[in-house]
Write a protein that holds these residues in place. Structure first.
Motif, PDB file in Angstrom:
ATOM      1  N   GLN A   1       0.838  -1.199   0.000  1.00  0.00           N
ATOM      2  CA  GLN A   1       0.000   0.000   0.000  1.00  0.00           C
ATOM      3  C   GLN A   1       0.875   1.252   0.000  1.00  0.00           C
TER       4      GLN A   1
ATOM      5  N   GLN B   1      -5.110   8.430  -3.650  1.00  0.00           N
ATOM      6  CA  GLN B   1      -6.295   7.613  -3.406  1.00  0.00           C
ATOM      7  C   GLN B   1      -7.374   8.456  -2.744  1.00  0.00           C
TER       8      GLN B   1
ATOM      9  N   ASN C   1      -7.744   2.320  -5.149  1.00  0.00           N
ATOM     10  CA  ASN C   1      -7.266   1.840  -3.847  1.00  0.00           C
ATOM     11  C   ASN C   1      -5.778   2.151  -3.696  1.00  0.00           C
TER      12      ASN C   1
END
Lengths: 116, 113
Positions: free
Chosen positions: B28, B51, B72
């Motif tokens: 991430q 995001q 995402n």
């Protein structure tokens, strides 16, 4: 706005000779500095980076670079090049005043051509 | 280190059409960046993809030509719209990994005919 100048568009050198690829930047604030290599028909690979601390940075494949704040330079060096070092080399800087260190400004690149 | 996968790796497109390039990261990340490398030239930042918000475009690049999605924290797409031969370039995705290292994907090599 920051800018990066790579003074040499091409550098021819014989195998086993030393090489220096020059990079100067203009920025009035703290910066991070990077050298990337791009082999023919491939993407970018990080050679080395300067974030803080020691001004002499060692990278992969025997390359090193020295950050000189007074000269605003970050020249790349290798004491003995190999044929496989033939590639395009890009110097890049990130201006920490933008709020992110991830946004890079690139130089125009230096083509290192190593011959026998 | 961050592993970045881009699709397609190469494509030949007809002028006037659009192509969407995908960028997938194995971790991430807050921000993803899209760069363009025109033939024989250096890399130029197109935009920053955040995001949950609109992408931020650099001078000379507009959303209508290069719409970006960021659904995402591990994925982004860049669309090159209404392509012309001048859009023939390598398009690269990049992210910041740990300790300030900036990683790049292998690039998407686009030729417009």
């Amino acid at each position: 706005a920051q800018s990066v100048t790579q003074l040499d568009s091409q550098v021819p050198v014989f195998e086993e000779a030393p090489v220096e690829l020059r990079c100067n930047y203009s920025s009035s604030v703290s910066v991070y500095l990077f050298w990337y290599v791009q082999y023919p028909n491939q993407g970018l690979q990080l050679l080395l980076k300067y974030l803080s601390g020691s001004t002499l940075v060692k990278g992969i494949n025997g390359f090193e670079a020295e950050f000189n704040k007074s000269q605003t330079s970050f020249h790349l060096r290798k004491p003995s090049v190999h044929i496989s070092d033939t590639a395009e080399y890009f110097c890049a800087v990130s201006d920490l005043s933008t709020g992110t260190a991830s946004k890079l400004t690139f130089g125009t690149g230096t083509r290192l051509q190593v011959t026998l | 280190s961050a592993v970045i996968s881009q699709k397609p790796s190469r494509d030949i497109c007809q002028r006037g059409t659009s192509l969407t390039i995908q960028c997938q990261v194995d971790s991430q990340v807050t921000m993803m960046f899209w760069y363009r490398q025109q033939p024989g030239q250096s890399l130029t930042l197109i935009a920053t993809a955040n995001q949950g918000s609109e992408a931020t475009y650099e001078s000379g690049f507009v959303i209508d030509k290069f719409p970006i999605s960021r659904p995402n924290l591990t994925f982004s797409t860049l669309t090159v719209s209404n392509m012309s031969p001048e859009d023939s370039s390598i398009y690269l995705c990049s992210v910041e990994g740990v300790s300030g290292t900036i990683y790049f994907g292998e690039g998407s090599w686009l030729t417009v005919v």
